[in-house]
Design a protein around this motif. Structure first.
Motif, PDB file in Angstrom:
ATOM      1  N   ASP A 249       0.812  -1.219   0.000  1.00 60.88           N
ATOM      2  CA  ASP A 249       0.000   0.000   0.000  1.00 60.88           C
ATOM      3  C   ASP A 249       0.845   1.268   0.000  1.00 60.88           C
ATOM      4  O   ASP A 249       0.302   2.371  -0.097  1.00 60.88           O
ATOM      5  N   TYR A 250       2.166   1.135   0.131  1.00 62.17           N
ATOM      6  CA  TYR A 250       3.009   2.298   0.393  1.00 62.17           C
ATOM      7  C   TYR A 250       4.081   2.478  -0.670  1.00 62.17           C
ATOM      8  O   TYR A 250       4.577   1.516  -1.267  1.00 62.17           O
ATOM      9  N   ALA A 251       4.460   3.750  -0.860  1.00 60.92           N
ATOM     10  CA  ALA A 251       5.516   4.099  -1.804  1.00 60.92           C
ATOM     11  C   ALA A 251       6.857   4.312  -1.118  1.00 60.92           C
ATOM     12  O   ALA A 251       7.900   4.197  -1.767  1.00 60.92           O
ATOM     13  N   PHE A 252       6.841   4.602   0.191  1.00 57.45           N
ATOM     14  CA  PHE A 252       8.085   4.945   0.879  1.00 57.45           C
ATOM     15  C   PHE A 252       7.855   4.836   2.372  1.00 57.45           C
ATOM     16  O   PHE A 252       6.735   5.030   2.865  1.00 57.45           O
ATOM     17  N   ALA A 253       8.941   4.532   3.121  1.00 58.59           N
ATOM     18  CA  ALA A 253       8.864   4.443   4.576  1.00 58.59           C
ATOM     19  C   ALA A 253      10.079   5.107   5.200  1.00 58.59           C
ATOM     20  O   ALA A 253      11.213   4.920   4.735  1.00 58.59           O
ATOM     21  N   ILE A 254       9.829   5.900   6.233  1.00 56.07           N
ATOM     22  CA  ILE A 254      10.898   6.395   7.094  1.00 56.07           C
ATOM     23  C   ILE A 254      10.762   5.672   8.428  1.00 56.07           C
ATOM     24  O   ILE A 254       9.788   5.881   9.160  1.00 56.07           O
ATOM     25  N   VAL A 255      11.694   4.802   8.724  1.00 52.49           N
ATOM     26  CA  VAL A 255      11.676   4.026   9.961  1.00 52.49           C
ATOM     27  C   VAL A 255      12.414   4.824  11.034  1.00 52.49           C
ATOM     28  O   VAL A 255      13.536   5.291  10.815  1.00 52.49           O
ATOM     29  N   GLY A 256      11.778   4.984  12.182  1.00 52.96           N
ATOM     30  CA  GLY A 256      12.333   5.830  13.228  1.00 52.96           C
ATOM     31  C   GLY A 256      13.468   5.167  13.981  1.00 52.96           C
ATOM     32  O   GLY A 256      13.256   4.183  14.694  1.00 52.96           O
ATOM     33  N   GLU A 257      14.664   5.691  13.830  1.00 53.39           N
ATOM     34  CA  GLU A 257      15.841   5.268  14.581  1.00 53.39           C
ATOM     35  C   GLU A 257      16.696   6.509  14.844  1.00 53.39           C
ATOM     36  O   GLU A 257      16.614   7.501  14.107  1.00 53.39           O
ATOM     37  N   PRO A 258      17.537   6.463  15.878  1.00 54.70           N
ATOM     38  CA  PRO A 258      18.372   7.629  16.178  1.00 54.70           C
ATOM     39  C   PRO A 258      19.561   7.720  15.223  1.00 54.70           C
ATOM     40  O   PRO A 258      20.574   7.044  15.401  1.00 54.70           O
ATOM     41  N   THR A 259      19.457   8.545  14.206  1.00 57.54           N
ATOM     42  CA  THR A 259      20.491   8.664  13.171  1.00 57.54           C
ATOM     43  C   THR A 259      21.119  10.047  13.134  1.00 57.54           C
ATOM     44  O   THR A 259      21.791  10.382  12.156  1.00 57.54           O
ATOM     45  N   SER A 260      20.887  10.864  14.158  1.00 61.11           N
ATOM     46  CA  SER A 260      21.351  12.258  14.160  1.00 61.11           C
ATOM     47  C   SER A 260      20.810  13.010  12.954  1.00 61.11           C
ATOM     48  O   SER A 260      21.444  13.923  12.435  1.00 61.11           O
ATOM     49  N   LEU A 261      19.625  12.576  12.503  1.00 58.20           N
ATOM     50  CA  LEU A 261      18.905  13.160  11.374  1.00 58.20           C
ATOM     51  C   LEU A 261      19.635  13.001  10.041  1.00 58.20           C
ATOM     52  O   LEU A 261      19.307  13.690   9.073  1.00 58.20           O
ATOM     53  N   ASP A 262      20.605  12.097   9.973  1.00 56.79           N
ATOM     54  CA  ASP A 262      21.093  11.672   8.676  1.00 56.79           C
ATOM     55  C   ASP A 262      20.154  10.597   8.125  1.00 56.79           C
ATOM     56  O   ASP A 262      19.325  10.031   8.846  1.00 56.79           O
ATOM     57  N   ILE A 263      20.302  10.309   6.840  1.00 59.82           N
ATOM     58  CA  ILE A 263      19.395   9.396   6.137  1.00 59.82           C
ATOM     59  C   ILE A 263      20.113   8.066   5.946  1.00 59.82           C
ATOM     60  O   ILE A 263      20.971   7.939   5.060  1.00 59.82           O
ATOM     61  N   VAL A 264      19.812   7.092   6.771  1.00 60.67           N
ATOM     62  CA  VAL A 264      20.453   5.782   6.661  1.00 60.67           C
ATOM     63  C   VAL A 264      19.751   5.008   5.547  1.00 60.67           C
ATOM     64  O   VAL A 264      18.629   4.535   5.721  1.00 60.67           O
ATOM     65  N   HIS A 265      20.443   4.880   4.418  1.00 59.47           N
ATOM     66  CA  HIS A 265      19.836   4.236   3.257  1.00 59.47           C
ATOM     67  C   HIS A 265      20.364   2.820   3.033  1.00 59.47           C
ATOM     68  O   HIS A 265      19.858   2.105   2.164  1.00 59.47           O
ATOM     69  N   THR A 266      21.349   2.402   3.815  1.00 53.08           N
ATOM     70  CA  THR A 266      21.847   1.041   3.711  1.00 53.08           C
ATOM     71  C   THR A 266      22.329   0.563   5.074  1.00 53.08           C
ATOM     72  O   THR A 266      22.961   1.328   5.819  1.00 53.08           O
ATOM     73  N   THR A 267      21.989  -0.670   5.421  1.00 49.59           N
ATOM     74  CA  THR A 267      22.415  -1.267   6.688  1.00 49.59           C
ATOM     75  C   THR A 267      22.810  -2.717   6.447  1.00 49.59           C
ATOM     76  O   THR A 267      22.394  -3.337   5.471  1.00 49.59           O
ATOM     77  N   LYS A 268      23.592  -3.247   7.364  1.00 48.16           N
ATOM     78  CA  LYS A 268      23.926  -4.662   7.305  1.00 48.16           C
ATOM     79  C   LYS A 268      22.744  -5.513   7.767  1.00 48.16           C
ATOM     80  O   LYS A 268      21.904  -5.068   8.549  1.00 48.16           O
ATOM     81  N   GLY A 269      22.704  -6.743   7.280  1.00 46.53           N
ATOM     82  CA  GLY A 269      21.795  -7.736   7.820  1.00 46.53           C
ATOM     83  C   GLY A 269      22.486  -8.493   8.945  1.00 46.53           C
ATOM     84  O   GLY A 269      23.610  -8.176   9.348  1.00 46.53           O
TER      85      GLY A 269
END
Length: 390
Positions: A174-194
């Motif tokens: 149902d969605y086009a985009f998601a911002i997941v709330g985490e403490p990132t100092s307001l940077d945009i974390v676009h890649t993370t490890k599994g």
């Protein structure tokens, strides 16, 4: 029963994100899958979900609680009808880690030295409060925006991520985009490890310690095997590189063996954590590599209860990232070695990033806090970002 101290469940009007965060912190929402570290709370996320339901409904949202595990819901709040317009979501998680090691009141929400102190202030009730305040500040136009903005709160992020997994299965389309709330100092974390969490088990034969030759010491078998495995596997993991995330890694985090010093142990276990780059995922994943390495080295280990979670990555040039940058030019796309709910959303095709005020360095600490200025800056960003959608 939950200790409802003072006004923590009050839906009284608050004057800003600081007061809102205090209310959120004062509602214990410790993940019950892990040691809570306190006697007066073991109800998981339900209390916080109920509070949010009342707070959001008072703003006019249509709010649904979806029970994922007994007494442990996801929350979905919609401010605009499902009428075909594009939708995005703001999605923090409801749960926190335990409080047993804390040296401050975990549920006090004390303010001093320009900071708010308590469990979840950073991870991730601070980002949650900033998101909620951004929605409140845009309340008059939420139903009219060309892009609908929903608020979704996930249960169970600090253990099995069942909340985001269930949501990804039933609602992500149902969605086009998601911002997941985490403490990132307001940077945009676009890649993370599994991550791969697994238990490695070695078995032996019990005997009296006065005649250890009559037994088979599982603890020593495990120790010797882990030494070889860690050296061999660490070197191979180092070949799976990523330009932002670096290399894949392994950590041996928990060891269990034996019951008494005068008994040869017949069982020993280790819990390990392998962090997975996209290159390792594309090569078959961490579990396959672990299985092949144990077989190649003929190690006396059995893999028990493996749980593998994927890495997350969307291009730094994604159009929605550009929209965030336009609303806040100081925010930049970055990577992170940790894991979040965003990976499960991304895995089913929902472009996702992690973002919020506060620093990951304060998450899970014995004196967790968030800078008041950072919280207010986060609330201002989400206010501006939502407003920019119009």
């Amino acid at each position: 029963m939950l200790d409802v101290r003072g006004p923590m469940f009050s839906n009284a009007r608050v004057t800003g994100p600081v007061e809102l965060l205090q209310q959120l912190v004062r509602i214990p929402s410790v993940n019950p899958d892990n040691p809570a570290g306190t006697d007066h709370v073991n109800v998981g996320e339900a209390g916080l979900a109920d509070f949010l339901k009342g707070w959001l409904a008072a703003l006019g949202a249509e709010v649904v609680l979806e029970e994922i595990k007994p007494g442990r819901p996801n929350l979905i709040a919609r401010f605009a009808p499902r009428d075909g317009r594009p939708r995005i979501l703001l999605g923090p998680h409801l749960d926190t880690v335990g409080v047993g090691s804390m040296i401050i009141d975990p549920f006090g929400g004390e303010i001093r030295d320009g900071r708010m102190w308590g469990r979840g202030t950073s991870d991730t009730k601070g980002p949650m409060a900033a998101m909620l305040w951004g929605l409140k500040e845009n309340l008059a136009q939420l139903s009219r925006l060309p892009v609908a903005v929903d608020f979704v709160a996930f249960m169970g992020e600090e253990s099995g991520q069942w909340g985001s997994k269930d949501f990804a299965k039933h609602h992500a389309h149902d969605y086009a985009f998601a911002i997941v709330g985490e403490p990132t100092s307001l940077d945009i974390v676009h890649t993370t490890k599994g991550s791969l969490w697994a238990t490695l088990k070695a078995t032996g034969k019990a005997a009296h310690s006065s005649q250890p030759e009559r037994g088979d010491n599982a603890a020593m078998k495990l120790a010797r095997a882990l030494d070889v495995l860690e050296r061999e596997l660490s070197a191979e993991l180092g070949t799976y590189l990523h330009p932002v995330l670096g290399r894949s890694t392994i950590n041996v985090g928990v060891l269990r063996a034996g019951s008494r010093p005068n008994i040869v142990p017949d069982l020993a276990e280790a819990e390990i954590d392998i962090r997975i780059t996209p290159a390792l995922r594309d090569a078959g994943g961490a579990l396959v590599l672990l299985e092949k390495t144990i077989a190649r080295l003929a190690l006396p280990l059995e893999i028990v209860k493996p749980k593998e979670n994927p890495p997350m990555e969307i291009p730094a040039e994604h159009p929605w990232i550009h929209r965030i940058e336009k609303a806040r030019p100081a925010s930049k796309p970055v990577g992170a070695p940790w894991f979040s709910d965003a990976a499960h959303l991304s895995a089913v095709g929902l472009a996702s990033v992690c973002m919020g005020p506060g620093s990951i360095d304060q998450a899970h600490t014995c004196d967790e806090f968030i800078e008041i200025a950072a919280l207010e800056e986060g609330a201002a960003f989400f206010t501006d970002f939502i407003r920019s959608l119009g």
